[in-house]
Enzyme design. Sequence first.
Site, PDB file in Angstrom:
ATOM      1  N   LYS A 128      48.723 -41.966 -12.656  1.00 60.75           N
ATOM      2  CA  LYS A 128      47.357 -41.926 -12.543  1.00 60.75           C
ATOM      3  C   LYS A 128      46.878 -41.394 -13.775  1.00 60.75           C
ATOM      4  O   LYS A 128      45.443 -41.648 -13.981  1.00 60.75           O
ATOM      5  CB  LYS A 128      47.133 -40.728 -11.445  1.00 60.75           C
ATOM      6  CG  LYS A 128      45.873 -40.599 -10.921  1.00 60.75           C
ATOM      7  CD  LYS A 128      45.675 -39.389  -9.876  1.00 60.75           C
ATOM      8  CE  LYS A 128      45.565 -38.036 -10.688  1.00 60.75           C
ATOM      9  NZ  LYS A 128      45.134 -37.096 -10.033  1.00 60.75           N
ATOM     10  N   HIS A 142      41.890 -38.570  -2.727  1.00 60.03           N
ATOM     11  CA  HIS A 142      40.609 -39.069  -2.051  1.00 60.03           C
ATOM     12  C   HIS A 142      40.734 -40.469  -1.978  1.00 60.03           C
ATOM     13  O   HIS A 142      40.614 -40.991  -0.735  1.00 60.03           O
ATOM     14  CB  HIS A 142      39.414 -38.802  -2.952  1.00 60.03           C
ATOM     15  CG  HIS A 142      39.144 -37.328  -3.165  1.00 60.03           C
ATOM     16  ND1 HIS A 142      38.838 -36.325  -2.349  1.00 60.03           N
ATOM     17  CD2 HIS A 142      39.232 -36.557  -4.292  1.00 60.03           C
ATOM     18  CE1 HIS A 142      38.967 -35.221  -2.731  1.00 60.03           C
ATOM     19  NE2 HIS A 142      39.105 -35.196  -4.150  1.00 60.03           N
ATOM     20  N   LYS A 171      52.804 -24.795 -17.271  1.00 58.78           N
ATOM     21  CA  LYS A 171      53.381 -26.462 -17.285  1.00 58.78           C
ATOM     22  C   LYS A 171      52.053 -27.240 -18.164  1.00 58.78           C
ATOM     23  O   LYS A 171      52.840 -27.926 -18.908  1.00 58.78           O
ATOM     24  CB  LYS A 171      53.070 -26.929 -15.826  1.00 58.78           C
ATOM     25  CG  LYS A 171      53.622 -28.235 -15.772  1.00 58.78           C
ATOM     26  CD  LYS A 171      53.527 -28.632 -14.171  1.00 58.78           C
ATOM     27  CE  LYS A 171      53.765 -29.856 -14.081  1.00 58.78           C
ATOM     28  NZ  LYS A 171      53.714 -30.438 -12.466  1.00 58.78           N
ATOM     29  N   ASP A 182      52.499 -45.893  -0.152  1.00 60.29           N
ATOM     30  CA  ASP A 182      52.766 -44.766  -0.926  1.00 60.29           C
ATOM     31  C   ASP A 182      51.498 -44.887  -1.950  1.00 60.29           C
ATOM     32  O   ASP A 182      50.954 -46.084  -2.041  1.00 60.29           O
ATOM     33  CB  ASP A 182      53.856 -44.302  -1.623  1.00 60.29           C
ATOM     34  CG  ASP A 182      54.488 -45.658  -2.472  1.00 60.29           C
ATOM     35  OD1 ASP A 182      53.795 -46.334  -2.775  1.00 60.29           O
ATOM     36  OD2 ASP A 182      55.698 -45.554  -2.562  1.00 60.29           O
ATOM     37  N   ASN A 236      45.278 -30.313 -10.018  1.00 62.80           N
ATOM     38  CA  ASN A 236      45.515 -29.257  -8.956  1.00 62.80           C
ATOM     39  C   ASN A 236      44.527 -28.114  -9.382  1.00 62.80           C
ATOM     40  O   ASN A 236      44.940 -26.880  -9.468  1.00 62.80           O
ATOM     41  CB  ASN A 236      46.817 -28.704  -9.145  1.00 62.80           C
ATOM     42  CG  ASN A 236      48.182 -29.757  -8.834  1.00 62.80           C
ATOM     43  OD1 ASN A 236      48.030 -30.270  -7.774  1.00 62.80           O
ATOM     44  ND2 ASN A 236      48.842 -30.068 -10.038  1.00 62.80           N
TER      45      ASN A 236
END
Length: 285
Positions: free
Chosen positions: A187, A207, A142, A223, A99
């Site tokens: 991931k 992507h 986080k 998904d 992020n």
Amino acid sequence: MSKSLKRKRLLQDDGGDSKSPACNESTISGGDPYPELLRPSADECRDVRDALLSLHGFPAEFASYRRQRLRSLDGHDTQCSVDSESVLDGLVKILLSQNTTEANSQRAFASLKAAFPKWEDVLVAEPNSVENAIRCGGLAPKKTVCIKNILSRLQRERGSLCLEYLRGLTVEEVKTELSHFKGIGPKTVSCVLMFNLQHNDFPVDTHVFEISKALGWVPKTADRNRTYVHLNHRIPDELKFDLNCLLYTHGKLCSNCKKNAAKPKAKAKAKVASPDDCPLLGFLV
């Protein structure tokens, strides 16, 4: 095709080596969720790779991982190479890349290492001090919790802050081991497998996910988890390395492939300025 997220990728045909059996074993357990969908074919994967390689060339940002992978396939010890990156360093870099932009995540890791040269320093540091060091990468609270949880578990269960033992495990053993660490998702595990452990795996980020749907390689309703399993079943091992890196790079730079994506906070300079120049148009369904 997605936010401008950093994700480390590799580029190289790595057709396998009997000296490195771990690189050849399947990274996917269980069946293909779309067994009747016979795409992408090996030829299609190769054609897409070649088209993107002609447009973008080899991304310099992944050169060190490419050299590591080549040495691994030649049977050399990658841990002793100049480009070698520890598995723990690689894992933290991937976590920091979430992020945010590539530039910000790189600054965050450099700042973290400047403030705390050893992982033992991070382990005993106050959380707010770690947060301050990585704040430029976003989501500092986080990410700090995740990093300190990893270090605490390693110290408690292994007695040292090191993940090099993963190099001697099978793919499934690595997945099981990393799944025990809170905050590490599929991931991230896939990225560690591909970049730091030189396994044939095909991570699916935004992507790759969006382009795969546009190409008809997975159903529009797929998904990410099913996309990951299907693509790892369909894409030949010797093409995963190239293709993943190039799809990621293209997704960042092509204005056509980003047309339906949210605008990134920091815009990447588009190499494909006109949608008509996108080499993937000929592969769309």
